[in-house]
Motif scaffolding. Structure first.
Motif, short mmCIF file in Angstrom:
data_model
loop_
_atom_site.label_atom_id
_atom_site.label_comp_id
_atom_site.label_asym_id
_atom_site.label_seq_id
_atom_site.Cartn_x
_atom_site.Cartn_y
_atom_site.Cartn_z
N TYR A 174 4.99 11.33 -15.92
CA TYR A 174 5.96 10.64 -16.76
C TYR A 174 7.37 11.18 -16.61
CZ TYR A 174 8.01 8.60 -21.01
OH TYR A 174 8.79 7.92 -21.91
N SER A 178 10.23 8.57 -16.43
CA SER A 178 11.16 8.40 -17.55
C SER A 178 12.60 8.68 -17.14
CB SER A 178 10.76 9.31 -18.72
OG SER A 178 10.89 10.67 -18.37
N PHE A 424 -0.57 6.06 -20.24
CA PHE A 424 0.60 5.31 -19.77
C PHE A 424 0.24 3.91 -19.27
CE2 PHE A 424 2.12 9.69 -19.69
CZ PHE A 424 3.26 9.54 -20.46
#
Length: 479
Positions: A174, A178, A424
């Motif tokens: 992530y 991100s 996710f």
């Protein structure tokens, strides 16, 4: 869901006194009394058999639903949490104000123009301005490629980062994903782009785009910024492989003044030293696309239930269990920052903190920043968690998102690491709904948090020192 905290966690791991360091002169060992470890065996089994955490998540996601920070549902969530703490028998329930900028989403759409005209499924990134833009799409394989684009090279064009996030149990994929969301729009603007789209920061293959907060660097004029669902990103990439493509992106969203929400706090008082607390919690807000079950209704349900089960015990721990439903984690850790600021003067009364904000998967690992003198206590907690299938992983991980501002000031933290292999797939999407939660896995989480909190609140030492220590001047300044 937790923001991009990998760098912060790494810094804390470097600076925090870990349990593997040496005992210093004048420090006495902190340990868990035998009678406390005897008690938690029964607590662990009762928690595994209980569906309380599951019922709490069902209540929140059904009665309130999505809880975008600053929305009407935000206020209803605060009322819900206050009432739920009281219903569960918490000894003390209160709220503390948290003020932040309010962002609203009204509508969003995108489409391919020209000979291959077709709709695209998108969602505005939190923090994006409103606007409608049309232009040729320029694809970049990752953030580095866009950041290397010369100034002005994207004039009149729309930047598209086609970075595919990697699946992992610990969520380590992530971080790069991100950053595409948080830094990509500013990189696009510096290159002259009039708009920005990205492959969603997610690991699913469903036509559900993943939202999340973005930022614009100071001095830049924001442009419309959105995330494509993974299949739509694939579709756009295939079109671009055939030749130039133009898209239209229309977003109606933006900042709308300030809003004051609340951290909602429930406390199960300790039997001997109620002013000293073990802090656990999750965040009450969610994004608006789903109903916020996995992110982070699960964390609220897990920690509320753990505290309530401890409160029902005949033998309570000496210290209090404090559960916080944090406000507005999603848009910048506002609740966690507000709690740290409000309670910094009481940091010595906070033994340790832990946050559940990584879904509802089973917990597989335990670690903490416990200093050397607390090694016996830390080991005892790990041993009590082992029957739940939880491995002791000293030296790994970092604090949860809303715990991190306080941890940066010196609060000791614990990590109960959840299996986020499929987290996710759901994170920040319309698919984040109650049906995705496994009751048995959630009960295992409740049991782990109950065992951890009870034992942490029971520690003893010759000088009653607990896990943490007074922050140094540097830690108190946030360095």
């Amino acid at each position: 869901m937790r923001s991009t905290l990998l760098a912060l966690a790494a810094a804390l791991l470097v600076s925090a006194p870990l349990a593997t360091s040496t005992l210093h002169a004048g420090e006495t060992e902190t340990y868990v009394p035998v009678e406390a470890t005897d008690v938690v065996a029964g607590l662990r089994e009762r928690a595994l058999e209980s569906d309380l955490g599951y019922r709490i998540v069902e209540s929140l996601t059904t009665e309130v639903g999505p809880r975008l920070a600053g929305s009407e549902a935000d206020a209803r969530a605060v009322e819900w949490a206050t009432a739920k703490f009281k219903e569960l028998g918490y000894d003390k329930v209160w709220t503390e104000p948290v003020t932040f900028p309010k962002w609203v989403r009204r509508s969003e759409s995108a489409s391919v123009l020209g000979a291959n005209a077709q709709p695209l499924t998108v969602t505005a990134l939190g923090g994006s301005p409103a606007g409608t833009v049309e232009g040729e799409v320029i694809r970049f394989s990752d953030l580095d490629a866009l950041e290397a684009a010369p100034a002005g090279s994207l004039a009149g064009k729309i930047a598209f980062i086609d970075y595919r996030m990697e699946r992992s149990r610990d969520g380590s994929g992530y971080g790069p994903g991100s950053r595409v969301r948080s830094r990509g729009p500013s990189a696009a603007i510096r290159a002259g782009a009039i708009g920005y789209v990205m492959r969603s920061a997610g690991t699913d293959s469903h036509r559900n785009p993943h939202t999340g907060i973005t930022r614009f660097d100071e001095g830049l004029v924001p442009v419309p910024a959105a995330a494509l669902s993974v299949p739509d990103a694939d579709q756009l990439a295939r079109l671009l492989a055939r030749g130039p493509a133009r898209i239209r992106l229309a977003l109606d969203c933006g900042w709308d003044g300030e809003y004051t929400s609340q951290n909602v706090i429930g406390q199960i008082n300790g039997s001997e030293r109620p002013d000293e607390v073990v802090l656990i919690g999750g965040h009450l807000d969610s994004w608006d696309l789903g109903t916020g079950a996995v992110d982070d209704g699960a964390g609220v349900g897990i920690t509320m239930a753990a505290g309530a089960l401890i409160g029902q015990m005949q033998v309570r721990p000496p210290r209090s269990i404090r559960v916080v439903a944090f406000a507005n984690e999603e848009q910048g850790l506002y609740g966690g920052k507000a709690y740290a600021e409000a309670h910094l003067g009481e940091i010595r009364q906070h033994l340790i903190g832990a946050e559940s904000d990584f879904g509802a998967g089973r917990i597989y690992g335990y670690s903490s920043s416990a200093p050397a003198y607390a090694t016996p206590a830390d080991t005892a907690i790990a041993e009590a968690l082992a029957p739940l299938g939880i491995e002791h992983l000293p030296g790994q991980g970092g604090p949860g998102p809303d715990i991190s501002p306080f941890a940066a000031k010196g609060l000791a933290w614990a990590r109960l690491a959840q299996d986020g292999s499929d987290y996710f797939d759901l994170h920040h999407t319309p698919d984040d709904t109650f049906d995705k939660i496994d009751p048995a896995a959630l009960a295992q989480n409740v049991a782990a948090y109950a065992v951890f909190a009870y034992l942490a609140a029971s520690v003893e030492s010759a000088d009653d020192f607990g896990f943490g220590s007074a922050p140094t001047a540097e830690a108190g300044d946030g360095n």
